[in-house]
Design an enzyme around this catalytic site. Structure first.
Site, PDB file in Angstrom:
ATOM      1  N   LYS A  52     -84.391 -33.787 -37.211  1.00  0.00           N
ATOM      2  CA  LYS A  52     -83.849 -34.868 -38.037  1.00  0.00           C
ATOM      3  C   LYS A  52     -82.341 -34.908 -37.870  1.00  0.00           C
ATOM      4  CE  LYS A  52     -86.237 -36.045 -42.220  1.00  0.00           C
ATOM      5  NZ  LYS A  52     -86.400 -35.650 -43.633  1.00  0.00           N
TER       6      LYS A  52
HETATM    7  C1  E4P Z   1     -88.099 -37.658 -45.625  1.00  0.00           C
HETATM    8  O1  E4P Z   1     -87.890 -37.647 -44.446  1.00  0.00           O
HETATM    9  C2  E4P Z   1     -87.004 -37.703 -46.617  1.00  0.00           C
HETATM   10  O2  E4P Z   1     -86.179 -36.614 -46.489  1.00  0.00           O
HETATM   11  C3  E4P Z   1     -87.566 -37.795 -48.009  1.00  0.00           C
HETATM   12  O3  E4P Z   1     -88.630 -38.728 -48.007  1.00  0.00           O
HETATM   13  C4  E4P Z   1     -86.529 -38.148 -49.051  1.00  0.00           C
HETATM   14  O4  E4P Z   1     -87.181 -38.414 -50.260  1.00  0.00           O
HETATM   15  P1  E4P Z   1     -86.400 -38.454 -51.665  1.00  0.00           P
HETATM   16  O5  E4P Z   1     -85.569 -39.687 -51.697  1.00  0.00           O
HETATM   17  O6  E4P Z   1     -87.508 -38.501 -52.678  1.00  0.00           O
HETATM   18  O7  E4P Z   1     -85.584 -37.206 -51.732  1.00  0.00           O
END
Ligand code: E4P
Length: 214
Positions: free
Chosen positions: A83
């Site tokens: 990521k």
């Molecule tokens: C996934 O890749 C993200 O990091 C995650 O869905 C973020 O979610 P949140 O906004 O509930 O922290």
């Protein structure tokens, strides 16, 4: 639509993976911190359970640091996806990692233009954060629709991961829009199973079956 699980919790990952519903996993620093324990061992344990892509977030904010982290994480398992935050330094790393055969998931995306840039730069996945947009009064799902249009117009190979999912309707709307992937918290997946008419109906069938001569 593929289901990714948005968690680093091994018990949840194993439970839903055993049910055949997990096509991949996404983690982030907050999700890892919630579990406690060693980052590397959590990720390696997840990769031992799940066959599909497992996203691991780089925390450097300079291109060289992101590249070094990505190369390290990519060695941990064949199914690692790195990521990369949507910042210029992250975008610069995307074509380099693509050319090295390292899969990337561009994260913290909040507009279709950001997704367009990430797709042009060669990201494997792009993650629009829907719930966080809803939180500040923007209709998050709108950008999923826009990103899908852009992807289709130019035949980008990038897969769109609807992220920051907060409830079942987000998953339903993702599916109706034809999103490639929804990354779903275990609590939301649990709720997607529930319907009182299913429970009542089953209870009634089982009660009636008791009365049948067998
Ligand atoms: C996934 O890749 C993200 O990091 C995650 O869905 C973020 O979610 P949140 O906004 O509930 O922290």
């Amino acid at each position: 639509m593929k289901f990714f699980l948005d968690t680093a919790n091994l018990a949840d990952i194993k439970y839903w993976n055993d049910m055949g519903l997990v096509d991949g996993v996404t983690t982030n620093p907050s999700l890892i911190a919630k579990e406690g324990g060693s980052f590397k061992s959590i990720i390696r344990d997840i990769c031992a359970i799940v066959e599909g892509p497992v996203s691991v977030e780089a925390t450097s904010v300079d291109t060289q640091g992101i590249l070094e982290e990505a190369r390290t994480y990519a060695q941990w398992s064949d199914n690692i996806v790195v990521k990369v935050p949507f910042i210029k330094e992250g975008v610069s790393a995307l074509p380099v990692l693509r050319d090295e055969g390292i899969h990337t998931n561009t994260t913290l995306v909040f507009s279709a233009n950001q997704a367009l840039i990430a797709m042009k730069a060669g990201t494997s996945y792009v993650s629009p954060f829907i719930g966080r947009l809803d939180d500040i009064g923007h209709y998050g799902m709108e950008i999923v629709s826009e990103i899908n249009d852009i992807k289709r117009n130019y035949s980008f190979k990038t897969e769109v991961i609807v992220a920051s999912i907060r409830h079942s309707l987000h998953v339903l709307e993702s599916a109706r829009l034809g999103a490639d992937i929804a990354t779903i918290p275990a609590s939301v997946l649990e709720k997607m199973f529930k319907h009182p008419l299913t429970d009542n109906g089953l209870e009634r069938f089982l009660a009636d079956w008791e009365a049948v001569e067998k």
